[in-house]
Write an enzyme that holds these catalytic residues in place. Structure first.
Site, mmCIF file in Angstrom:
data_model
loop_
_atom_site.group_PDB
_atom_site.id
_atom_site.type_symbol
_atom_site.label_atom_id
_atom_site.label_comp_id
_atom_site.label_asym_id
_atom_site.label_seq_id
_atom_site.Cartn_x
_atom_site.Cartn_y
_atom_site.Cartn_z
ATOM 1 N N GLU A 161 -0.337 55.365 85.548
ATOM 2 C CA GLU A 161 0.853 55.795 85.808
ATOM 3 C C GLU A 161 1.643 56.266 84.593
ATOM 4 O O GLU A 161 2.228 55.316 83.868
ATOM 5 C CB GLU A 161 1.847 54.515 86.753
ATOM 6 C CG GLU A 161 1.059 54.251 88.119
ATOM 7 C CD GLU A 161 1.794 53.195 88.710
ATOM 8 O OE1 GLU A 161 2.930 53.531 89.378
ATOM 9 O OE2 GLU A 161 1.225 52.206 88.935
ATOM 10 N N GLU A 205 1.277 49.396 80.026
ATOM 11 C CA GLU A 205 1.836 49.692 81.669
ATOM 12 C C GLU A 205 1.017 50.755 82.016
ATOM 13 O O GLU A 205 1.313 51.155 83.360
ATOM 14 C CB GLU A 205 3.378 49.611 81.903
ATOM 15 C CG GLU A 205 3.807 48.253 81.382
ATOM 16 C CD GLU A 205 3.774 47.135 82.440
ATOM 17 O OE1 GLU A 205 3.910 47.511 83.791
ATOM 18 O OE2 GLU A 205 3.392 46.048 82.078
#
Length: 322
Positions: free
Chosen positions: A294, A303
């Site tokens: 993402e 992340e």
């Protein structure tokens, strides 16, 4: 690279969408099916996703976004409307297993006081709707609520989290719903990479690393989950089931974040969770994070790199969901 495809009951995959380059929901559902992934968790009641799930047979955890909790907690009407908008139209064509009222709310967060009432109002809305299947209502916590995790038999919640977690578990015990927990050995490893061996965090140790009474531990994942079970026992919630709603390992962007390590962790976890933990043997329902990288997540670079697949739907490493 070929992705082996054999379905297994215990393993699901989170479908996160904080990115601007992901395929449409219909292609995502097809990817779950061709990959043999039978369980999904979504973080909000995205209508396109729920529509695409119709008739797929995939069971899904539907998340309530944190910012909606206050409204749902303060109004039975709002909770009823949420259920009638986001759940009712998709039954029985979509296999909705749980509603997760919020994700990783901390005890000192202003929203914390709304988690319990929101769960109760959503539960009331679900039970009054006479759905053909029983949908459980819960919330997803993270391991920051723990005061002690080592050894697992001494697991306990922090004093700061006590009132918050007690209210949540009382509700879950009364409604016979599971506690949802996000468990990341990667972050525990990052906190102390000299003491915590990488193989231990990757579920790759060849023998017992920690003996805790009559239970032997070969990996950090089991230690973390069993410490949570011990903490639940100490507050009178020994009968609660834990579902691991997030776990994973990044493939880039930080310490020990490599494709090899991510593939090793996910492969080992898939084969491990059907056996459960030393304290709680038997299948442990577990959701890998996440389906795709993402590119709009952060602030840490890692992340952005938790995906099993790239946004082009190419697998990063070979996994068999069996």
């Amino acid at each position: 690279m070929v992705l082996c495809v054999v379905a297994v009951q215990s393993i699901g995959v989170n479908y996160g969408t904080i990115a601007d380059d992901l395929p449409p929901a219909t292609e995502v559902i097809a990817l779950y099916k061709t990959s043999g992934i039978g369980k999904m968790r979504i973080f909000d009641p995205n209508q396109a996703t729920l529509q695409a799930l119709k008739g797929s047979g995939i069971s899904v955890i539907v998340g309530v976004v944190n910012n909606d909790l206050q409204g749902l907690a303060l109004s039975h009407t709002a909770a009823n409307d949420w259920v009638q908008t986001n759940i009712s139209p998709y039954l029985p064509d979509v296999n909705i297993s749980y509603i997760a009222a919020g994700n990783e709310i901390k005890p000192n967060d202003p929203l914390a006081k709304y988690v319990g009432p929101a769960m109760q109002n959503l539960y009331d809305a679900v039970t009054s709707s006479n759905f053909p299947t029983q949908i459980k209502v819960s919330t997803a916590i993270d391991m920051s609520l723990m005061g002690n995790t080592y050894p697992p038999s001494t697991g306990s919640f922090s004093d700061n989290a006590s009132a918050y977690i007690n209210a949540i578990t009382s509700f879950l015990v009364s409604t016979k719903a599971p506690l949802l927990a996000n468990v990341y050995p990667y972050f525990a490893y990052l906190s102390d990479p000299t003491e915590i061996k990488l193989d231990y965090a990757l579920l790759n140790s060849s023998g017992v690393v920690l003996q805790d009474g009559n239970l032997g531990y070969q990996n950090l994942f089991d230690v973390m989950v069993d410490s949570l079970y011990s903490a639940l026992e100490k507050i009178g919630a020994a009968n609660l089931t834990v579902i691991v709603t997030e776990t994973g390992w990044p493939s880039d962007g930080g310490v020990a974040a490599t494709v090899d390590n991510a593939g090793t962790y996910c492969k080992n976890l898939i084969s491990h969770v059907n056996n459960g933990t030393p304290k709680r043997p038997g299948p442990l329902e577990t959701y890998l994070f996440a389906l795709f990288d993402e590119n709009q997540k952060g602030p840490a670079e890692t992340e952005k790199h938790f995906g099993l697949f790239s946004p082009t739907k190419q697998p990063k490493y070979q996994l068999s969901f069996s």
